[in-house]
Design a protein around this motif. Structure first.
Motif, PDB file in Angstrom:
ATOM      1  N   GLN A 115       0.840  -1.198   0.000  1.00  0.00           N
ATOM      2  CA  GLN A 115       0.000   0.000   0.000  1.00  0.00           C
ATOM      3  C   GLN A 115       0.877   1.250   0.000  1.00  0.00           C
ATOM      4  N   TYR A 171      -6.711   8.113  -7.831  1.00  0.00           N
ATOM      5  CA  TYR A 171      -8.166   8.110  -7.678  1.00  0.00           C
ATOM      6  C   TYR A 171      -8.566   9.466  -7.097  1.00  0.00           C
ATOM      7  N   GLU A 197     -13.751   8.239  -3.997  1.00  0.00           N
ATOM      8  CA  GLU A 197     -12.780   7.951  -5.056  1.00  0.00           C
ATOM      9  C   GLU A 197     -13.137   6.721  -5.879  1.00  0.00           C
ATOM     10  N   GLY A 198     -13.827   5.763  -5.283  1.00  0.00           N
ATOM     11  CA  GLY A 198     -14.254   4.573  -6.010  1.00  0.00           C
ATOM     12  C   GLY A 198     -13.098   3.672  -6.400  1.00  0.00           C
ATOM     13  N   THR A 199     -13.362   2.797  -7.367  1.00  0.00           N
ATOM     14  CA  THR A 199     -12.365   1.812  -7.777  1.00  0.00           C
ATOM     15  C   THR A 199     -11.838   2.041  -9.187  1.00  0.00           C
ATOM     16  N   THR A 200     -12.324   3.085  -9.848  1.00  0.00           N
ATOM     17  CA  THR A 200     -11.846   3.396 -11.190  1.00  0.00           C
ATOM     18  C   THR A 200     -10.900   4.597 -11.114  1.00  0.00           C
ATOM     19  N   THR A 216      -3.801   6.454 -14.752  1.00  0.00           N
ATOM     20  CA  THR A 216      -3.082   5.201 -14.526  1.00  0.00           C
ATOM     21  C   THR A 216      -1.676   5.295 -15.105  1.00  0.00           C
ATOM     22  N   THR A 266      -6.764   9.318  -3.401  1.00  0.00           N
ATOM     23  CA  THR A 266      -6.030   8.147  -2.936  1.00  0.00           C
ATOM     24  C   THR A 266      -5.138   7.712  -4.097  1.00  0.00           C
ATOM     25  N   ALA A 269      -2.878   4.125  -5.537  1.00  0.00           N
ATOM     26  CA  ALA A 269      -2.585   2.699  -5.378  1.00  0.00           C
ATOM     27  C   ALA A 269      -1.413   2.325  -6.270  1.00  0.00           C
ATOM     28  N   THR A 306      -3.140  -4.569  -8.754  1.00  0.00           N
ATOM     29  CA  THR A 306      -3.118  -3.267  -8.083  1.00  0.00           C
ATOM     30  C   THR A 306      -3.286  -3.465  -6.592  1.00  0.00           C
ATOM     31  N   THR A 314      -3.775  -2.083  -2.493  1.00  0.00           N
ATOM     32  CA  THR A 314      -4.817  -1.357  -1.770  1.00  0.00           C
ATOM     33  C   THR A 314      -4.592   0.145  -1.897  1.00  0.00           C
ATOM     34  N   GLN A 315      -5.683   0.899  -2.038  1.00  0.00           N
ATOM     35  CA  GLN A 315      -5.575   2.353  -2.121  1.00  0.00           C
ATOM     36  C   GLN A 315      -5.027   2.921  -0.808  1.00  0.00           C
TER      37      GLN A 315
END
Length: 156
Positions: free
Chosen positions: A43, A73, A81-84, A88, A109, A111, A118, A120-121
Motif C-alpha cells: 500500500q 483516484y 474515489e471509487g475503484t476506477t 493510470t 487516494t 494505489a 493493483t 490497496t488504495q
C-alpha cells in the motif's frame, strides 16, 4: 492431496518461484517446470497534496515495495474515489493534477500496481484549490480622501 495450494504470509511486491513434484510411497517424482509470479505491491504511504493554483493540486507519496506504476483516484466528496482511477501508469512518486475547478476541495487516494495487479488504495488526503481570480474590479473616487472599490465575487 489436492492440485492447488495457497502460499500465504508472503512479502508484498516480491517475486516468487515455484516447482511442484508428485510424491507417493515409492518416492518423489521429477519437479515440474518452474513458474514465477510477483505478489501485488504494498500500500502507498505518505500521500500528500499541495494546492499550486486555482486549477492545480500537486500530489507526492512514498514509493511502494514492488510497484512498477501508480494509479490516481479522485473525487469531490470524501470517500468517493471509487475503484476506477482517473489516471493510470504514473511511473514516478508525484503527480500534478491540472484542469481543476477553483475553490473546490478534491479528495485523493493512490494505489501501486505491477504486472500481478493493483494494491490497496492509500489513506485519503484532501486539498482545496486556490480561489478563482477576482474580476470586475472598479475604483470610484468619492472625495479628496476616499476611493470606493467594487468587484465581482470569486469562487472561494
Amino acid at each position: 492431496t489436492t492440485t492447488s495450494y495457497s502460499n500465504t504470509g508472503l512479502t508484498a511486491g516480491t517475486s516468487y518461484y515455484y516447482t511442484v513434484a508428485a510424491v507417493n510411497v515409492s518416492g518423489t517424482g521429477t519437479q515440474s517446470t518452474e513458474v514465477s509470479t510477483s505478489t501485488i505491491p504494498a500500500q502507498v504511504t505518505g500521500l500528500a497534496a499541495t494546492a499550486a493554483s486555482a486549477s492545480q493540486i500537486n500530489l507526492s507519496w512514498t514509493a511502494a515495495t514492488g510497484a512498477t506504476s501508480y494509479n490516481i483516484y479522485r473525487s469531490t466528496t470524501t470517500g468517493g474515489e471509487g475503484t476506477t482511477p482517473v489516471v493510470t501508469g504514473i511511473t514516478t512518486t508525484s503527480y500534478s493534477n491540472t484542469g481543476l475547478t477553483a475553490g473546490t476541495t478534491y479528495y485523493y487516494t493512490v494505489a501501486a500496481a505491477n504486472g500481478s495487479g493493483t494494491g490497496t488504495q492509500s489513506s485519503e488526503v484532501s486539498k482545496l484549490t486556490f480561489p478563482a481570480q477576482t474580476t470586475g474590479l472598479a475604483a470610484t473616487a468619492i472625495s479628496v480622501s476616499q476611493v470606493n472599490l467594487t468587484w465581482t465575487a470569486a469562487t472561494v
